[in-house]
Design a protein around this motif. Sequence first.
Motif, short mmCIF file in Angstrom:
data_model
loop_
_atom_site.label_atom_id
_atom_site.label_comp_id
_atom_site.label_asym_id
_atom_site.label_seq_id
_atom_site.Cartn_x
_atom_site.Cartn_y
_atom_site.Cartn_z
N THR A 7 0.74 -1.29 -0.05
CA THR A 7 0.04 -0.03 -0.11
C THR A 7 0.85 1.36 -0.05
N GLU A 8 1.96 1.05 -0.01
CA GLU A 8 3.15 2.07 0.15
C GLU A 8 4.27 1.55 -0.57
N CYS A 9 5.00 2.80 -1.31
CA CYS A 9 6.33 2.43 -2.01
C CYS A 9 7.32 2.06 -1.02
N PRO A 10 8.20 0.86 -1.23
CA PRO A 10 9.22 0.38 -0.53
C PRO A 10 10.23 1.46 -0.48
N LEU A 11 10.54 2.16 -1.49
CA LEU A 11 11.55 3.19 -1.56
C LEU A 11 11.08 4.41 -0.73
N CYS A 12 10.22 5.20 -1.08
CA CYS A 12 9.92 6.48 -0.67
C CYS A 12 8.79 6.44 0.51
N ILE A 173 14.77 -10.40 -3.71
CA ILE A 173 15.01 -10.21 -2.14
C ILE A 173 13.67 -9.73 -1.67
N GLN A 174 12.83 -10.47 -0.62
CA GLN A 174 11.52 -9.94 -0.23
C GLN A 174 11.77 -8.90 0.59
N ASN A 175 12.54 -8.96 1.78
CA ASN A 175 12.82 -7.86 2.83
C ASN A 175 13.82 -7.02 2.23
N LEU A 176 13.65 -6.17 1.38
CA LEU A 176 14.50 -5.14 0.56
C LEU A 176 15.36 -4.35 1.53
N TRP A 212 8.28 -8.05 -21.47
CA TRP A 212 9.86 -8.04 -21.15
C TRP A 212 10.10 -9.22 -20.43
N ALA A 213 11.00 -9.97 -20.67
CA ALA A 213 11.25 -11.08 -20.08
C ALA A 213 11.83 -10.88 -18.48
N ALA A 214 12.52 -9.58 -18.45
CA ALA A 214 13.15 -9.55 -17.17
C ALA A 214 12.40 -9.24 -16.20
N TYR A 215 10.92 -8.99 -16.37
CA TYR A 215 10.11 -8.79 -15.26
C TYR A 215 9.73 -9.94 -14.60
N ASP A 216 10.03 -11.23 -15.18
CA ASP A 216 10.14 -12.40 -14.60
C ASP A 216 9.37 -12.55 -13.49
N VAL A 217 7.99 -12.22 -13.32
CA VAL A 217 7.02 -12.42 -12.07
C VAL A 217 6.69 -13.64 -11.86
N PRO A 218 6.76 -14.13 -10.45
CA PRO A 218 6.74 -13.18 -9.34
C PRO A 218 8.05 -13.52 -8.70
N ARG A 219 9.17 -14.21 -9.63
CA ARG A 219 10.31 -14.47 -8.99
C ARG A 219 11.15 -12.93 -8.81
N HIS A 220 10.86 -11.96 -9.93
CA HIS A 220 11.62 -10.54 -9.73
C HIS A 220 10.28 -9.70 -9.16
N LEU A 221 10.75 -9.40 -7.85
CA LEU A 221 9.86 -8.74 -6.95
C LEU A 221 9.92 -7.14 -7.27
N TRP A 222 11.02 -6.66 -7.62
CA TRP A 222 11.41 -5.36 -7.75
C TRP A 222 12.07 -5.01 -9.07
N HIS A 223 11.86 -3.99 -9.69
CA HIS A 223 12.22 -3.61 -11.12
C HIS A 223 12.91 -2.27 -11.20
N PHE A 224 14.30 -2.43 -10.72
CA PHE A 224 15.02 -1.15 -10.55
C PHE A 224 15.41 -0.61 -11.86
N SER A 225 15.53 0.86 -11.81
CA SER A 225 16.22 1.60 -12.96
C SER A 225 17.56 2.45 -12.27
N PRO A 226 18.45 2.83 -13.21
CA PRO A 226 19.45 3.65 -12.54
C PRO A 226 19.12 4.72 -11.48
N SER A 227 18.04 5.37 -11.65
CA SER A 227 17.84 6.52 -10.54
C SER A 227 17.17 5.91 -9.33
N THR A 228 16.26 4.75 -9.34
CA THR A 228 16.06 4.35 -8.17
C THR A 228 16.89 3.49 -7.38
N VAL A 229 17.89 2.70 -8.19
CA VAL A 229 18.83 1.97 -7.21
C VAL A 229 19.85 2.82 -6.53
#
Length: 299
Positions: A7-12, A173-176, A212-229
């Motif tokens: 319900t909230e963004c894990p980053l901000c 990683i679930q507990n990011l 896009w194969a790199a979304y690879d749901v649900p194994r890939h939980l987070w989808h980073f870009s250079p700015s967010t990482v």
Amino acid sequence: MTQIIHTECPLCGSSKLQHQFSCKDQFATGENFEICKCEDCSFVFTQNIPDEKVIGRYYESPTYISHSDTNKGFVNRCYHLVREIMLRRKASLVNSLVDGSKTNLLDYGAGTGYFARAMQRLDWDVTAIEKSEQARQYSKEQFGFEMLPVEALDDCEDGCFDVVTMWHVMEHIQNLNEFWDELFRILDDNGIAVIALPNSASYDAQMYREHWAAYDVPRHLWHFSPSTVMKFGRKHGFILERQFTMPFDGFYISMLSERYKGSKFSVIKGAWNGLLGWVASWGKKSASSSIIYVFRKAV
């Protein structure tokens, strides 16, 4: 099935979450999962994911190459060929980042152990941690190389590693946020974290969208870009020092993406689009399908 719904963004921490599209689990179940994006910081993540207790079954497929090491099919054979090249490049990169000195290295999420074993053979003091029991057993039988389960991270002393490598692991990683804190804890003050990630802002991600194969749901939980990482690193006491593109990844991901679309001549089309993405990354690293990030502590 117990699901995790953010319900909230894990980053901000923003509650302004926007649905992007749904992606299909192409490996194990055929289920659909939602891709969301934070309107405030642009972090992208998978919604309604299985929790830690049940997500293991989504890795239980003979075609999941990171754990099974399968070479069935043309695309997977290409993966094996490219891996041998990339092992040498990764080892050379890590050596260059520490000026050639041999130090303590943790390879976290070591898969079937190829990189960890390669660094050990170069006289590094290597610890390898891998969640999958199947992958750990493969490494032991194939190489005689013993890897540890994820619980072993808790026993690592503060500042005990000079280098931590994670090759396409953090997106699982679930507990990011907790893991970023652990990464800070176990690294020496002068240590580095070398983190390779798919890039959700890449040329091929924009082209293939839900395919896009790199979304690879649900194994890939987070989808980073250079700015967010970079923002995640800063949030947990790190400075992003350098970035390196991974040009081969775009070819492999584009071939898989074309297959997921049901395209005819998927290998040829994927190779062509991988080439276009590679060319695009020459002038703009953020167009690269995958990027290696080098972080240091902000101390």
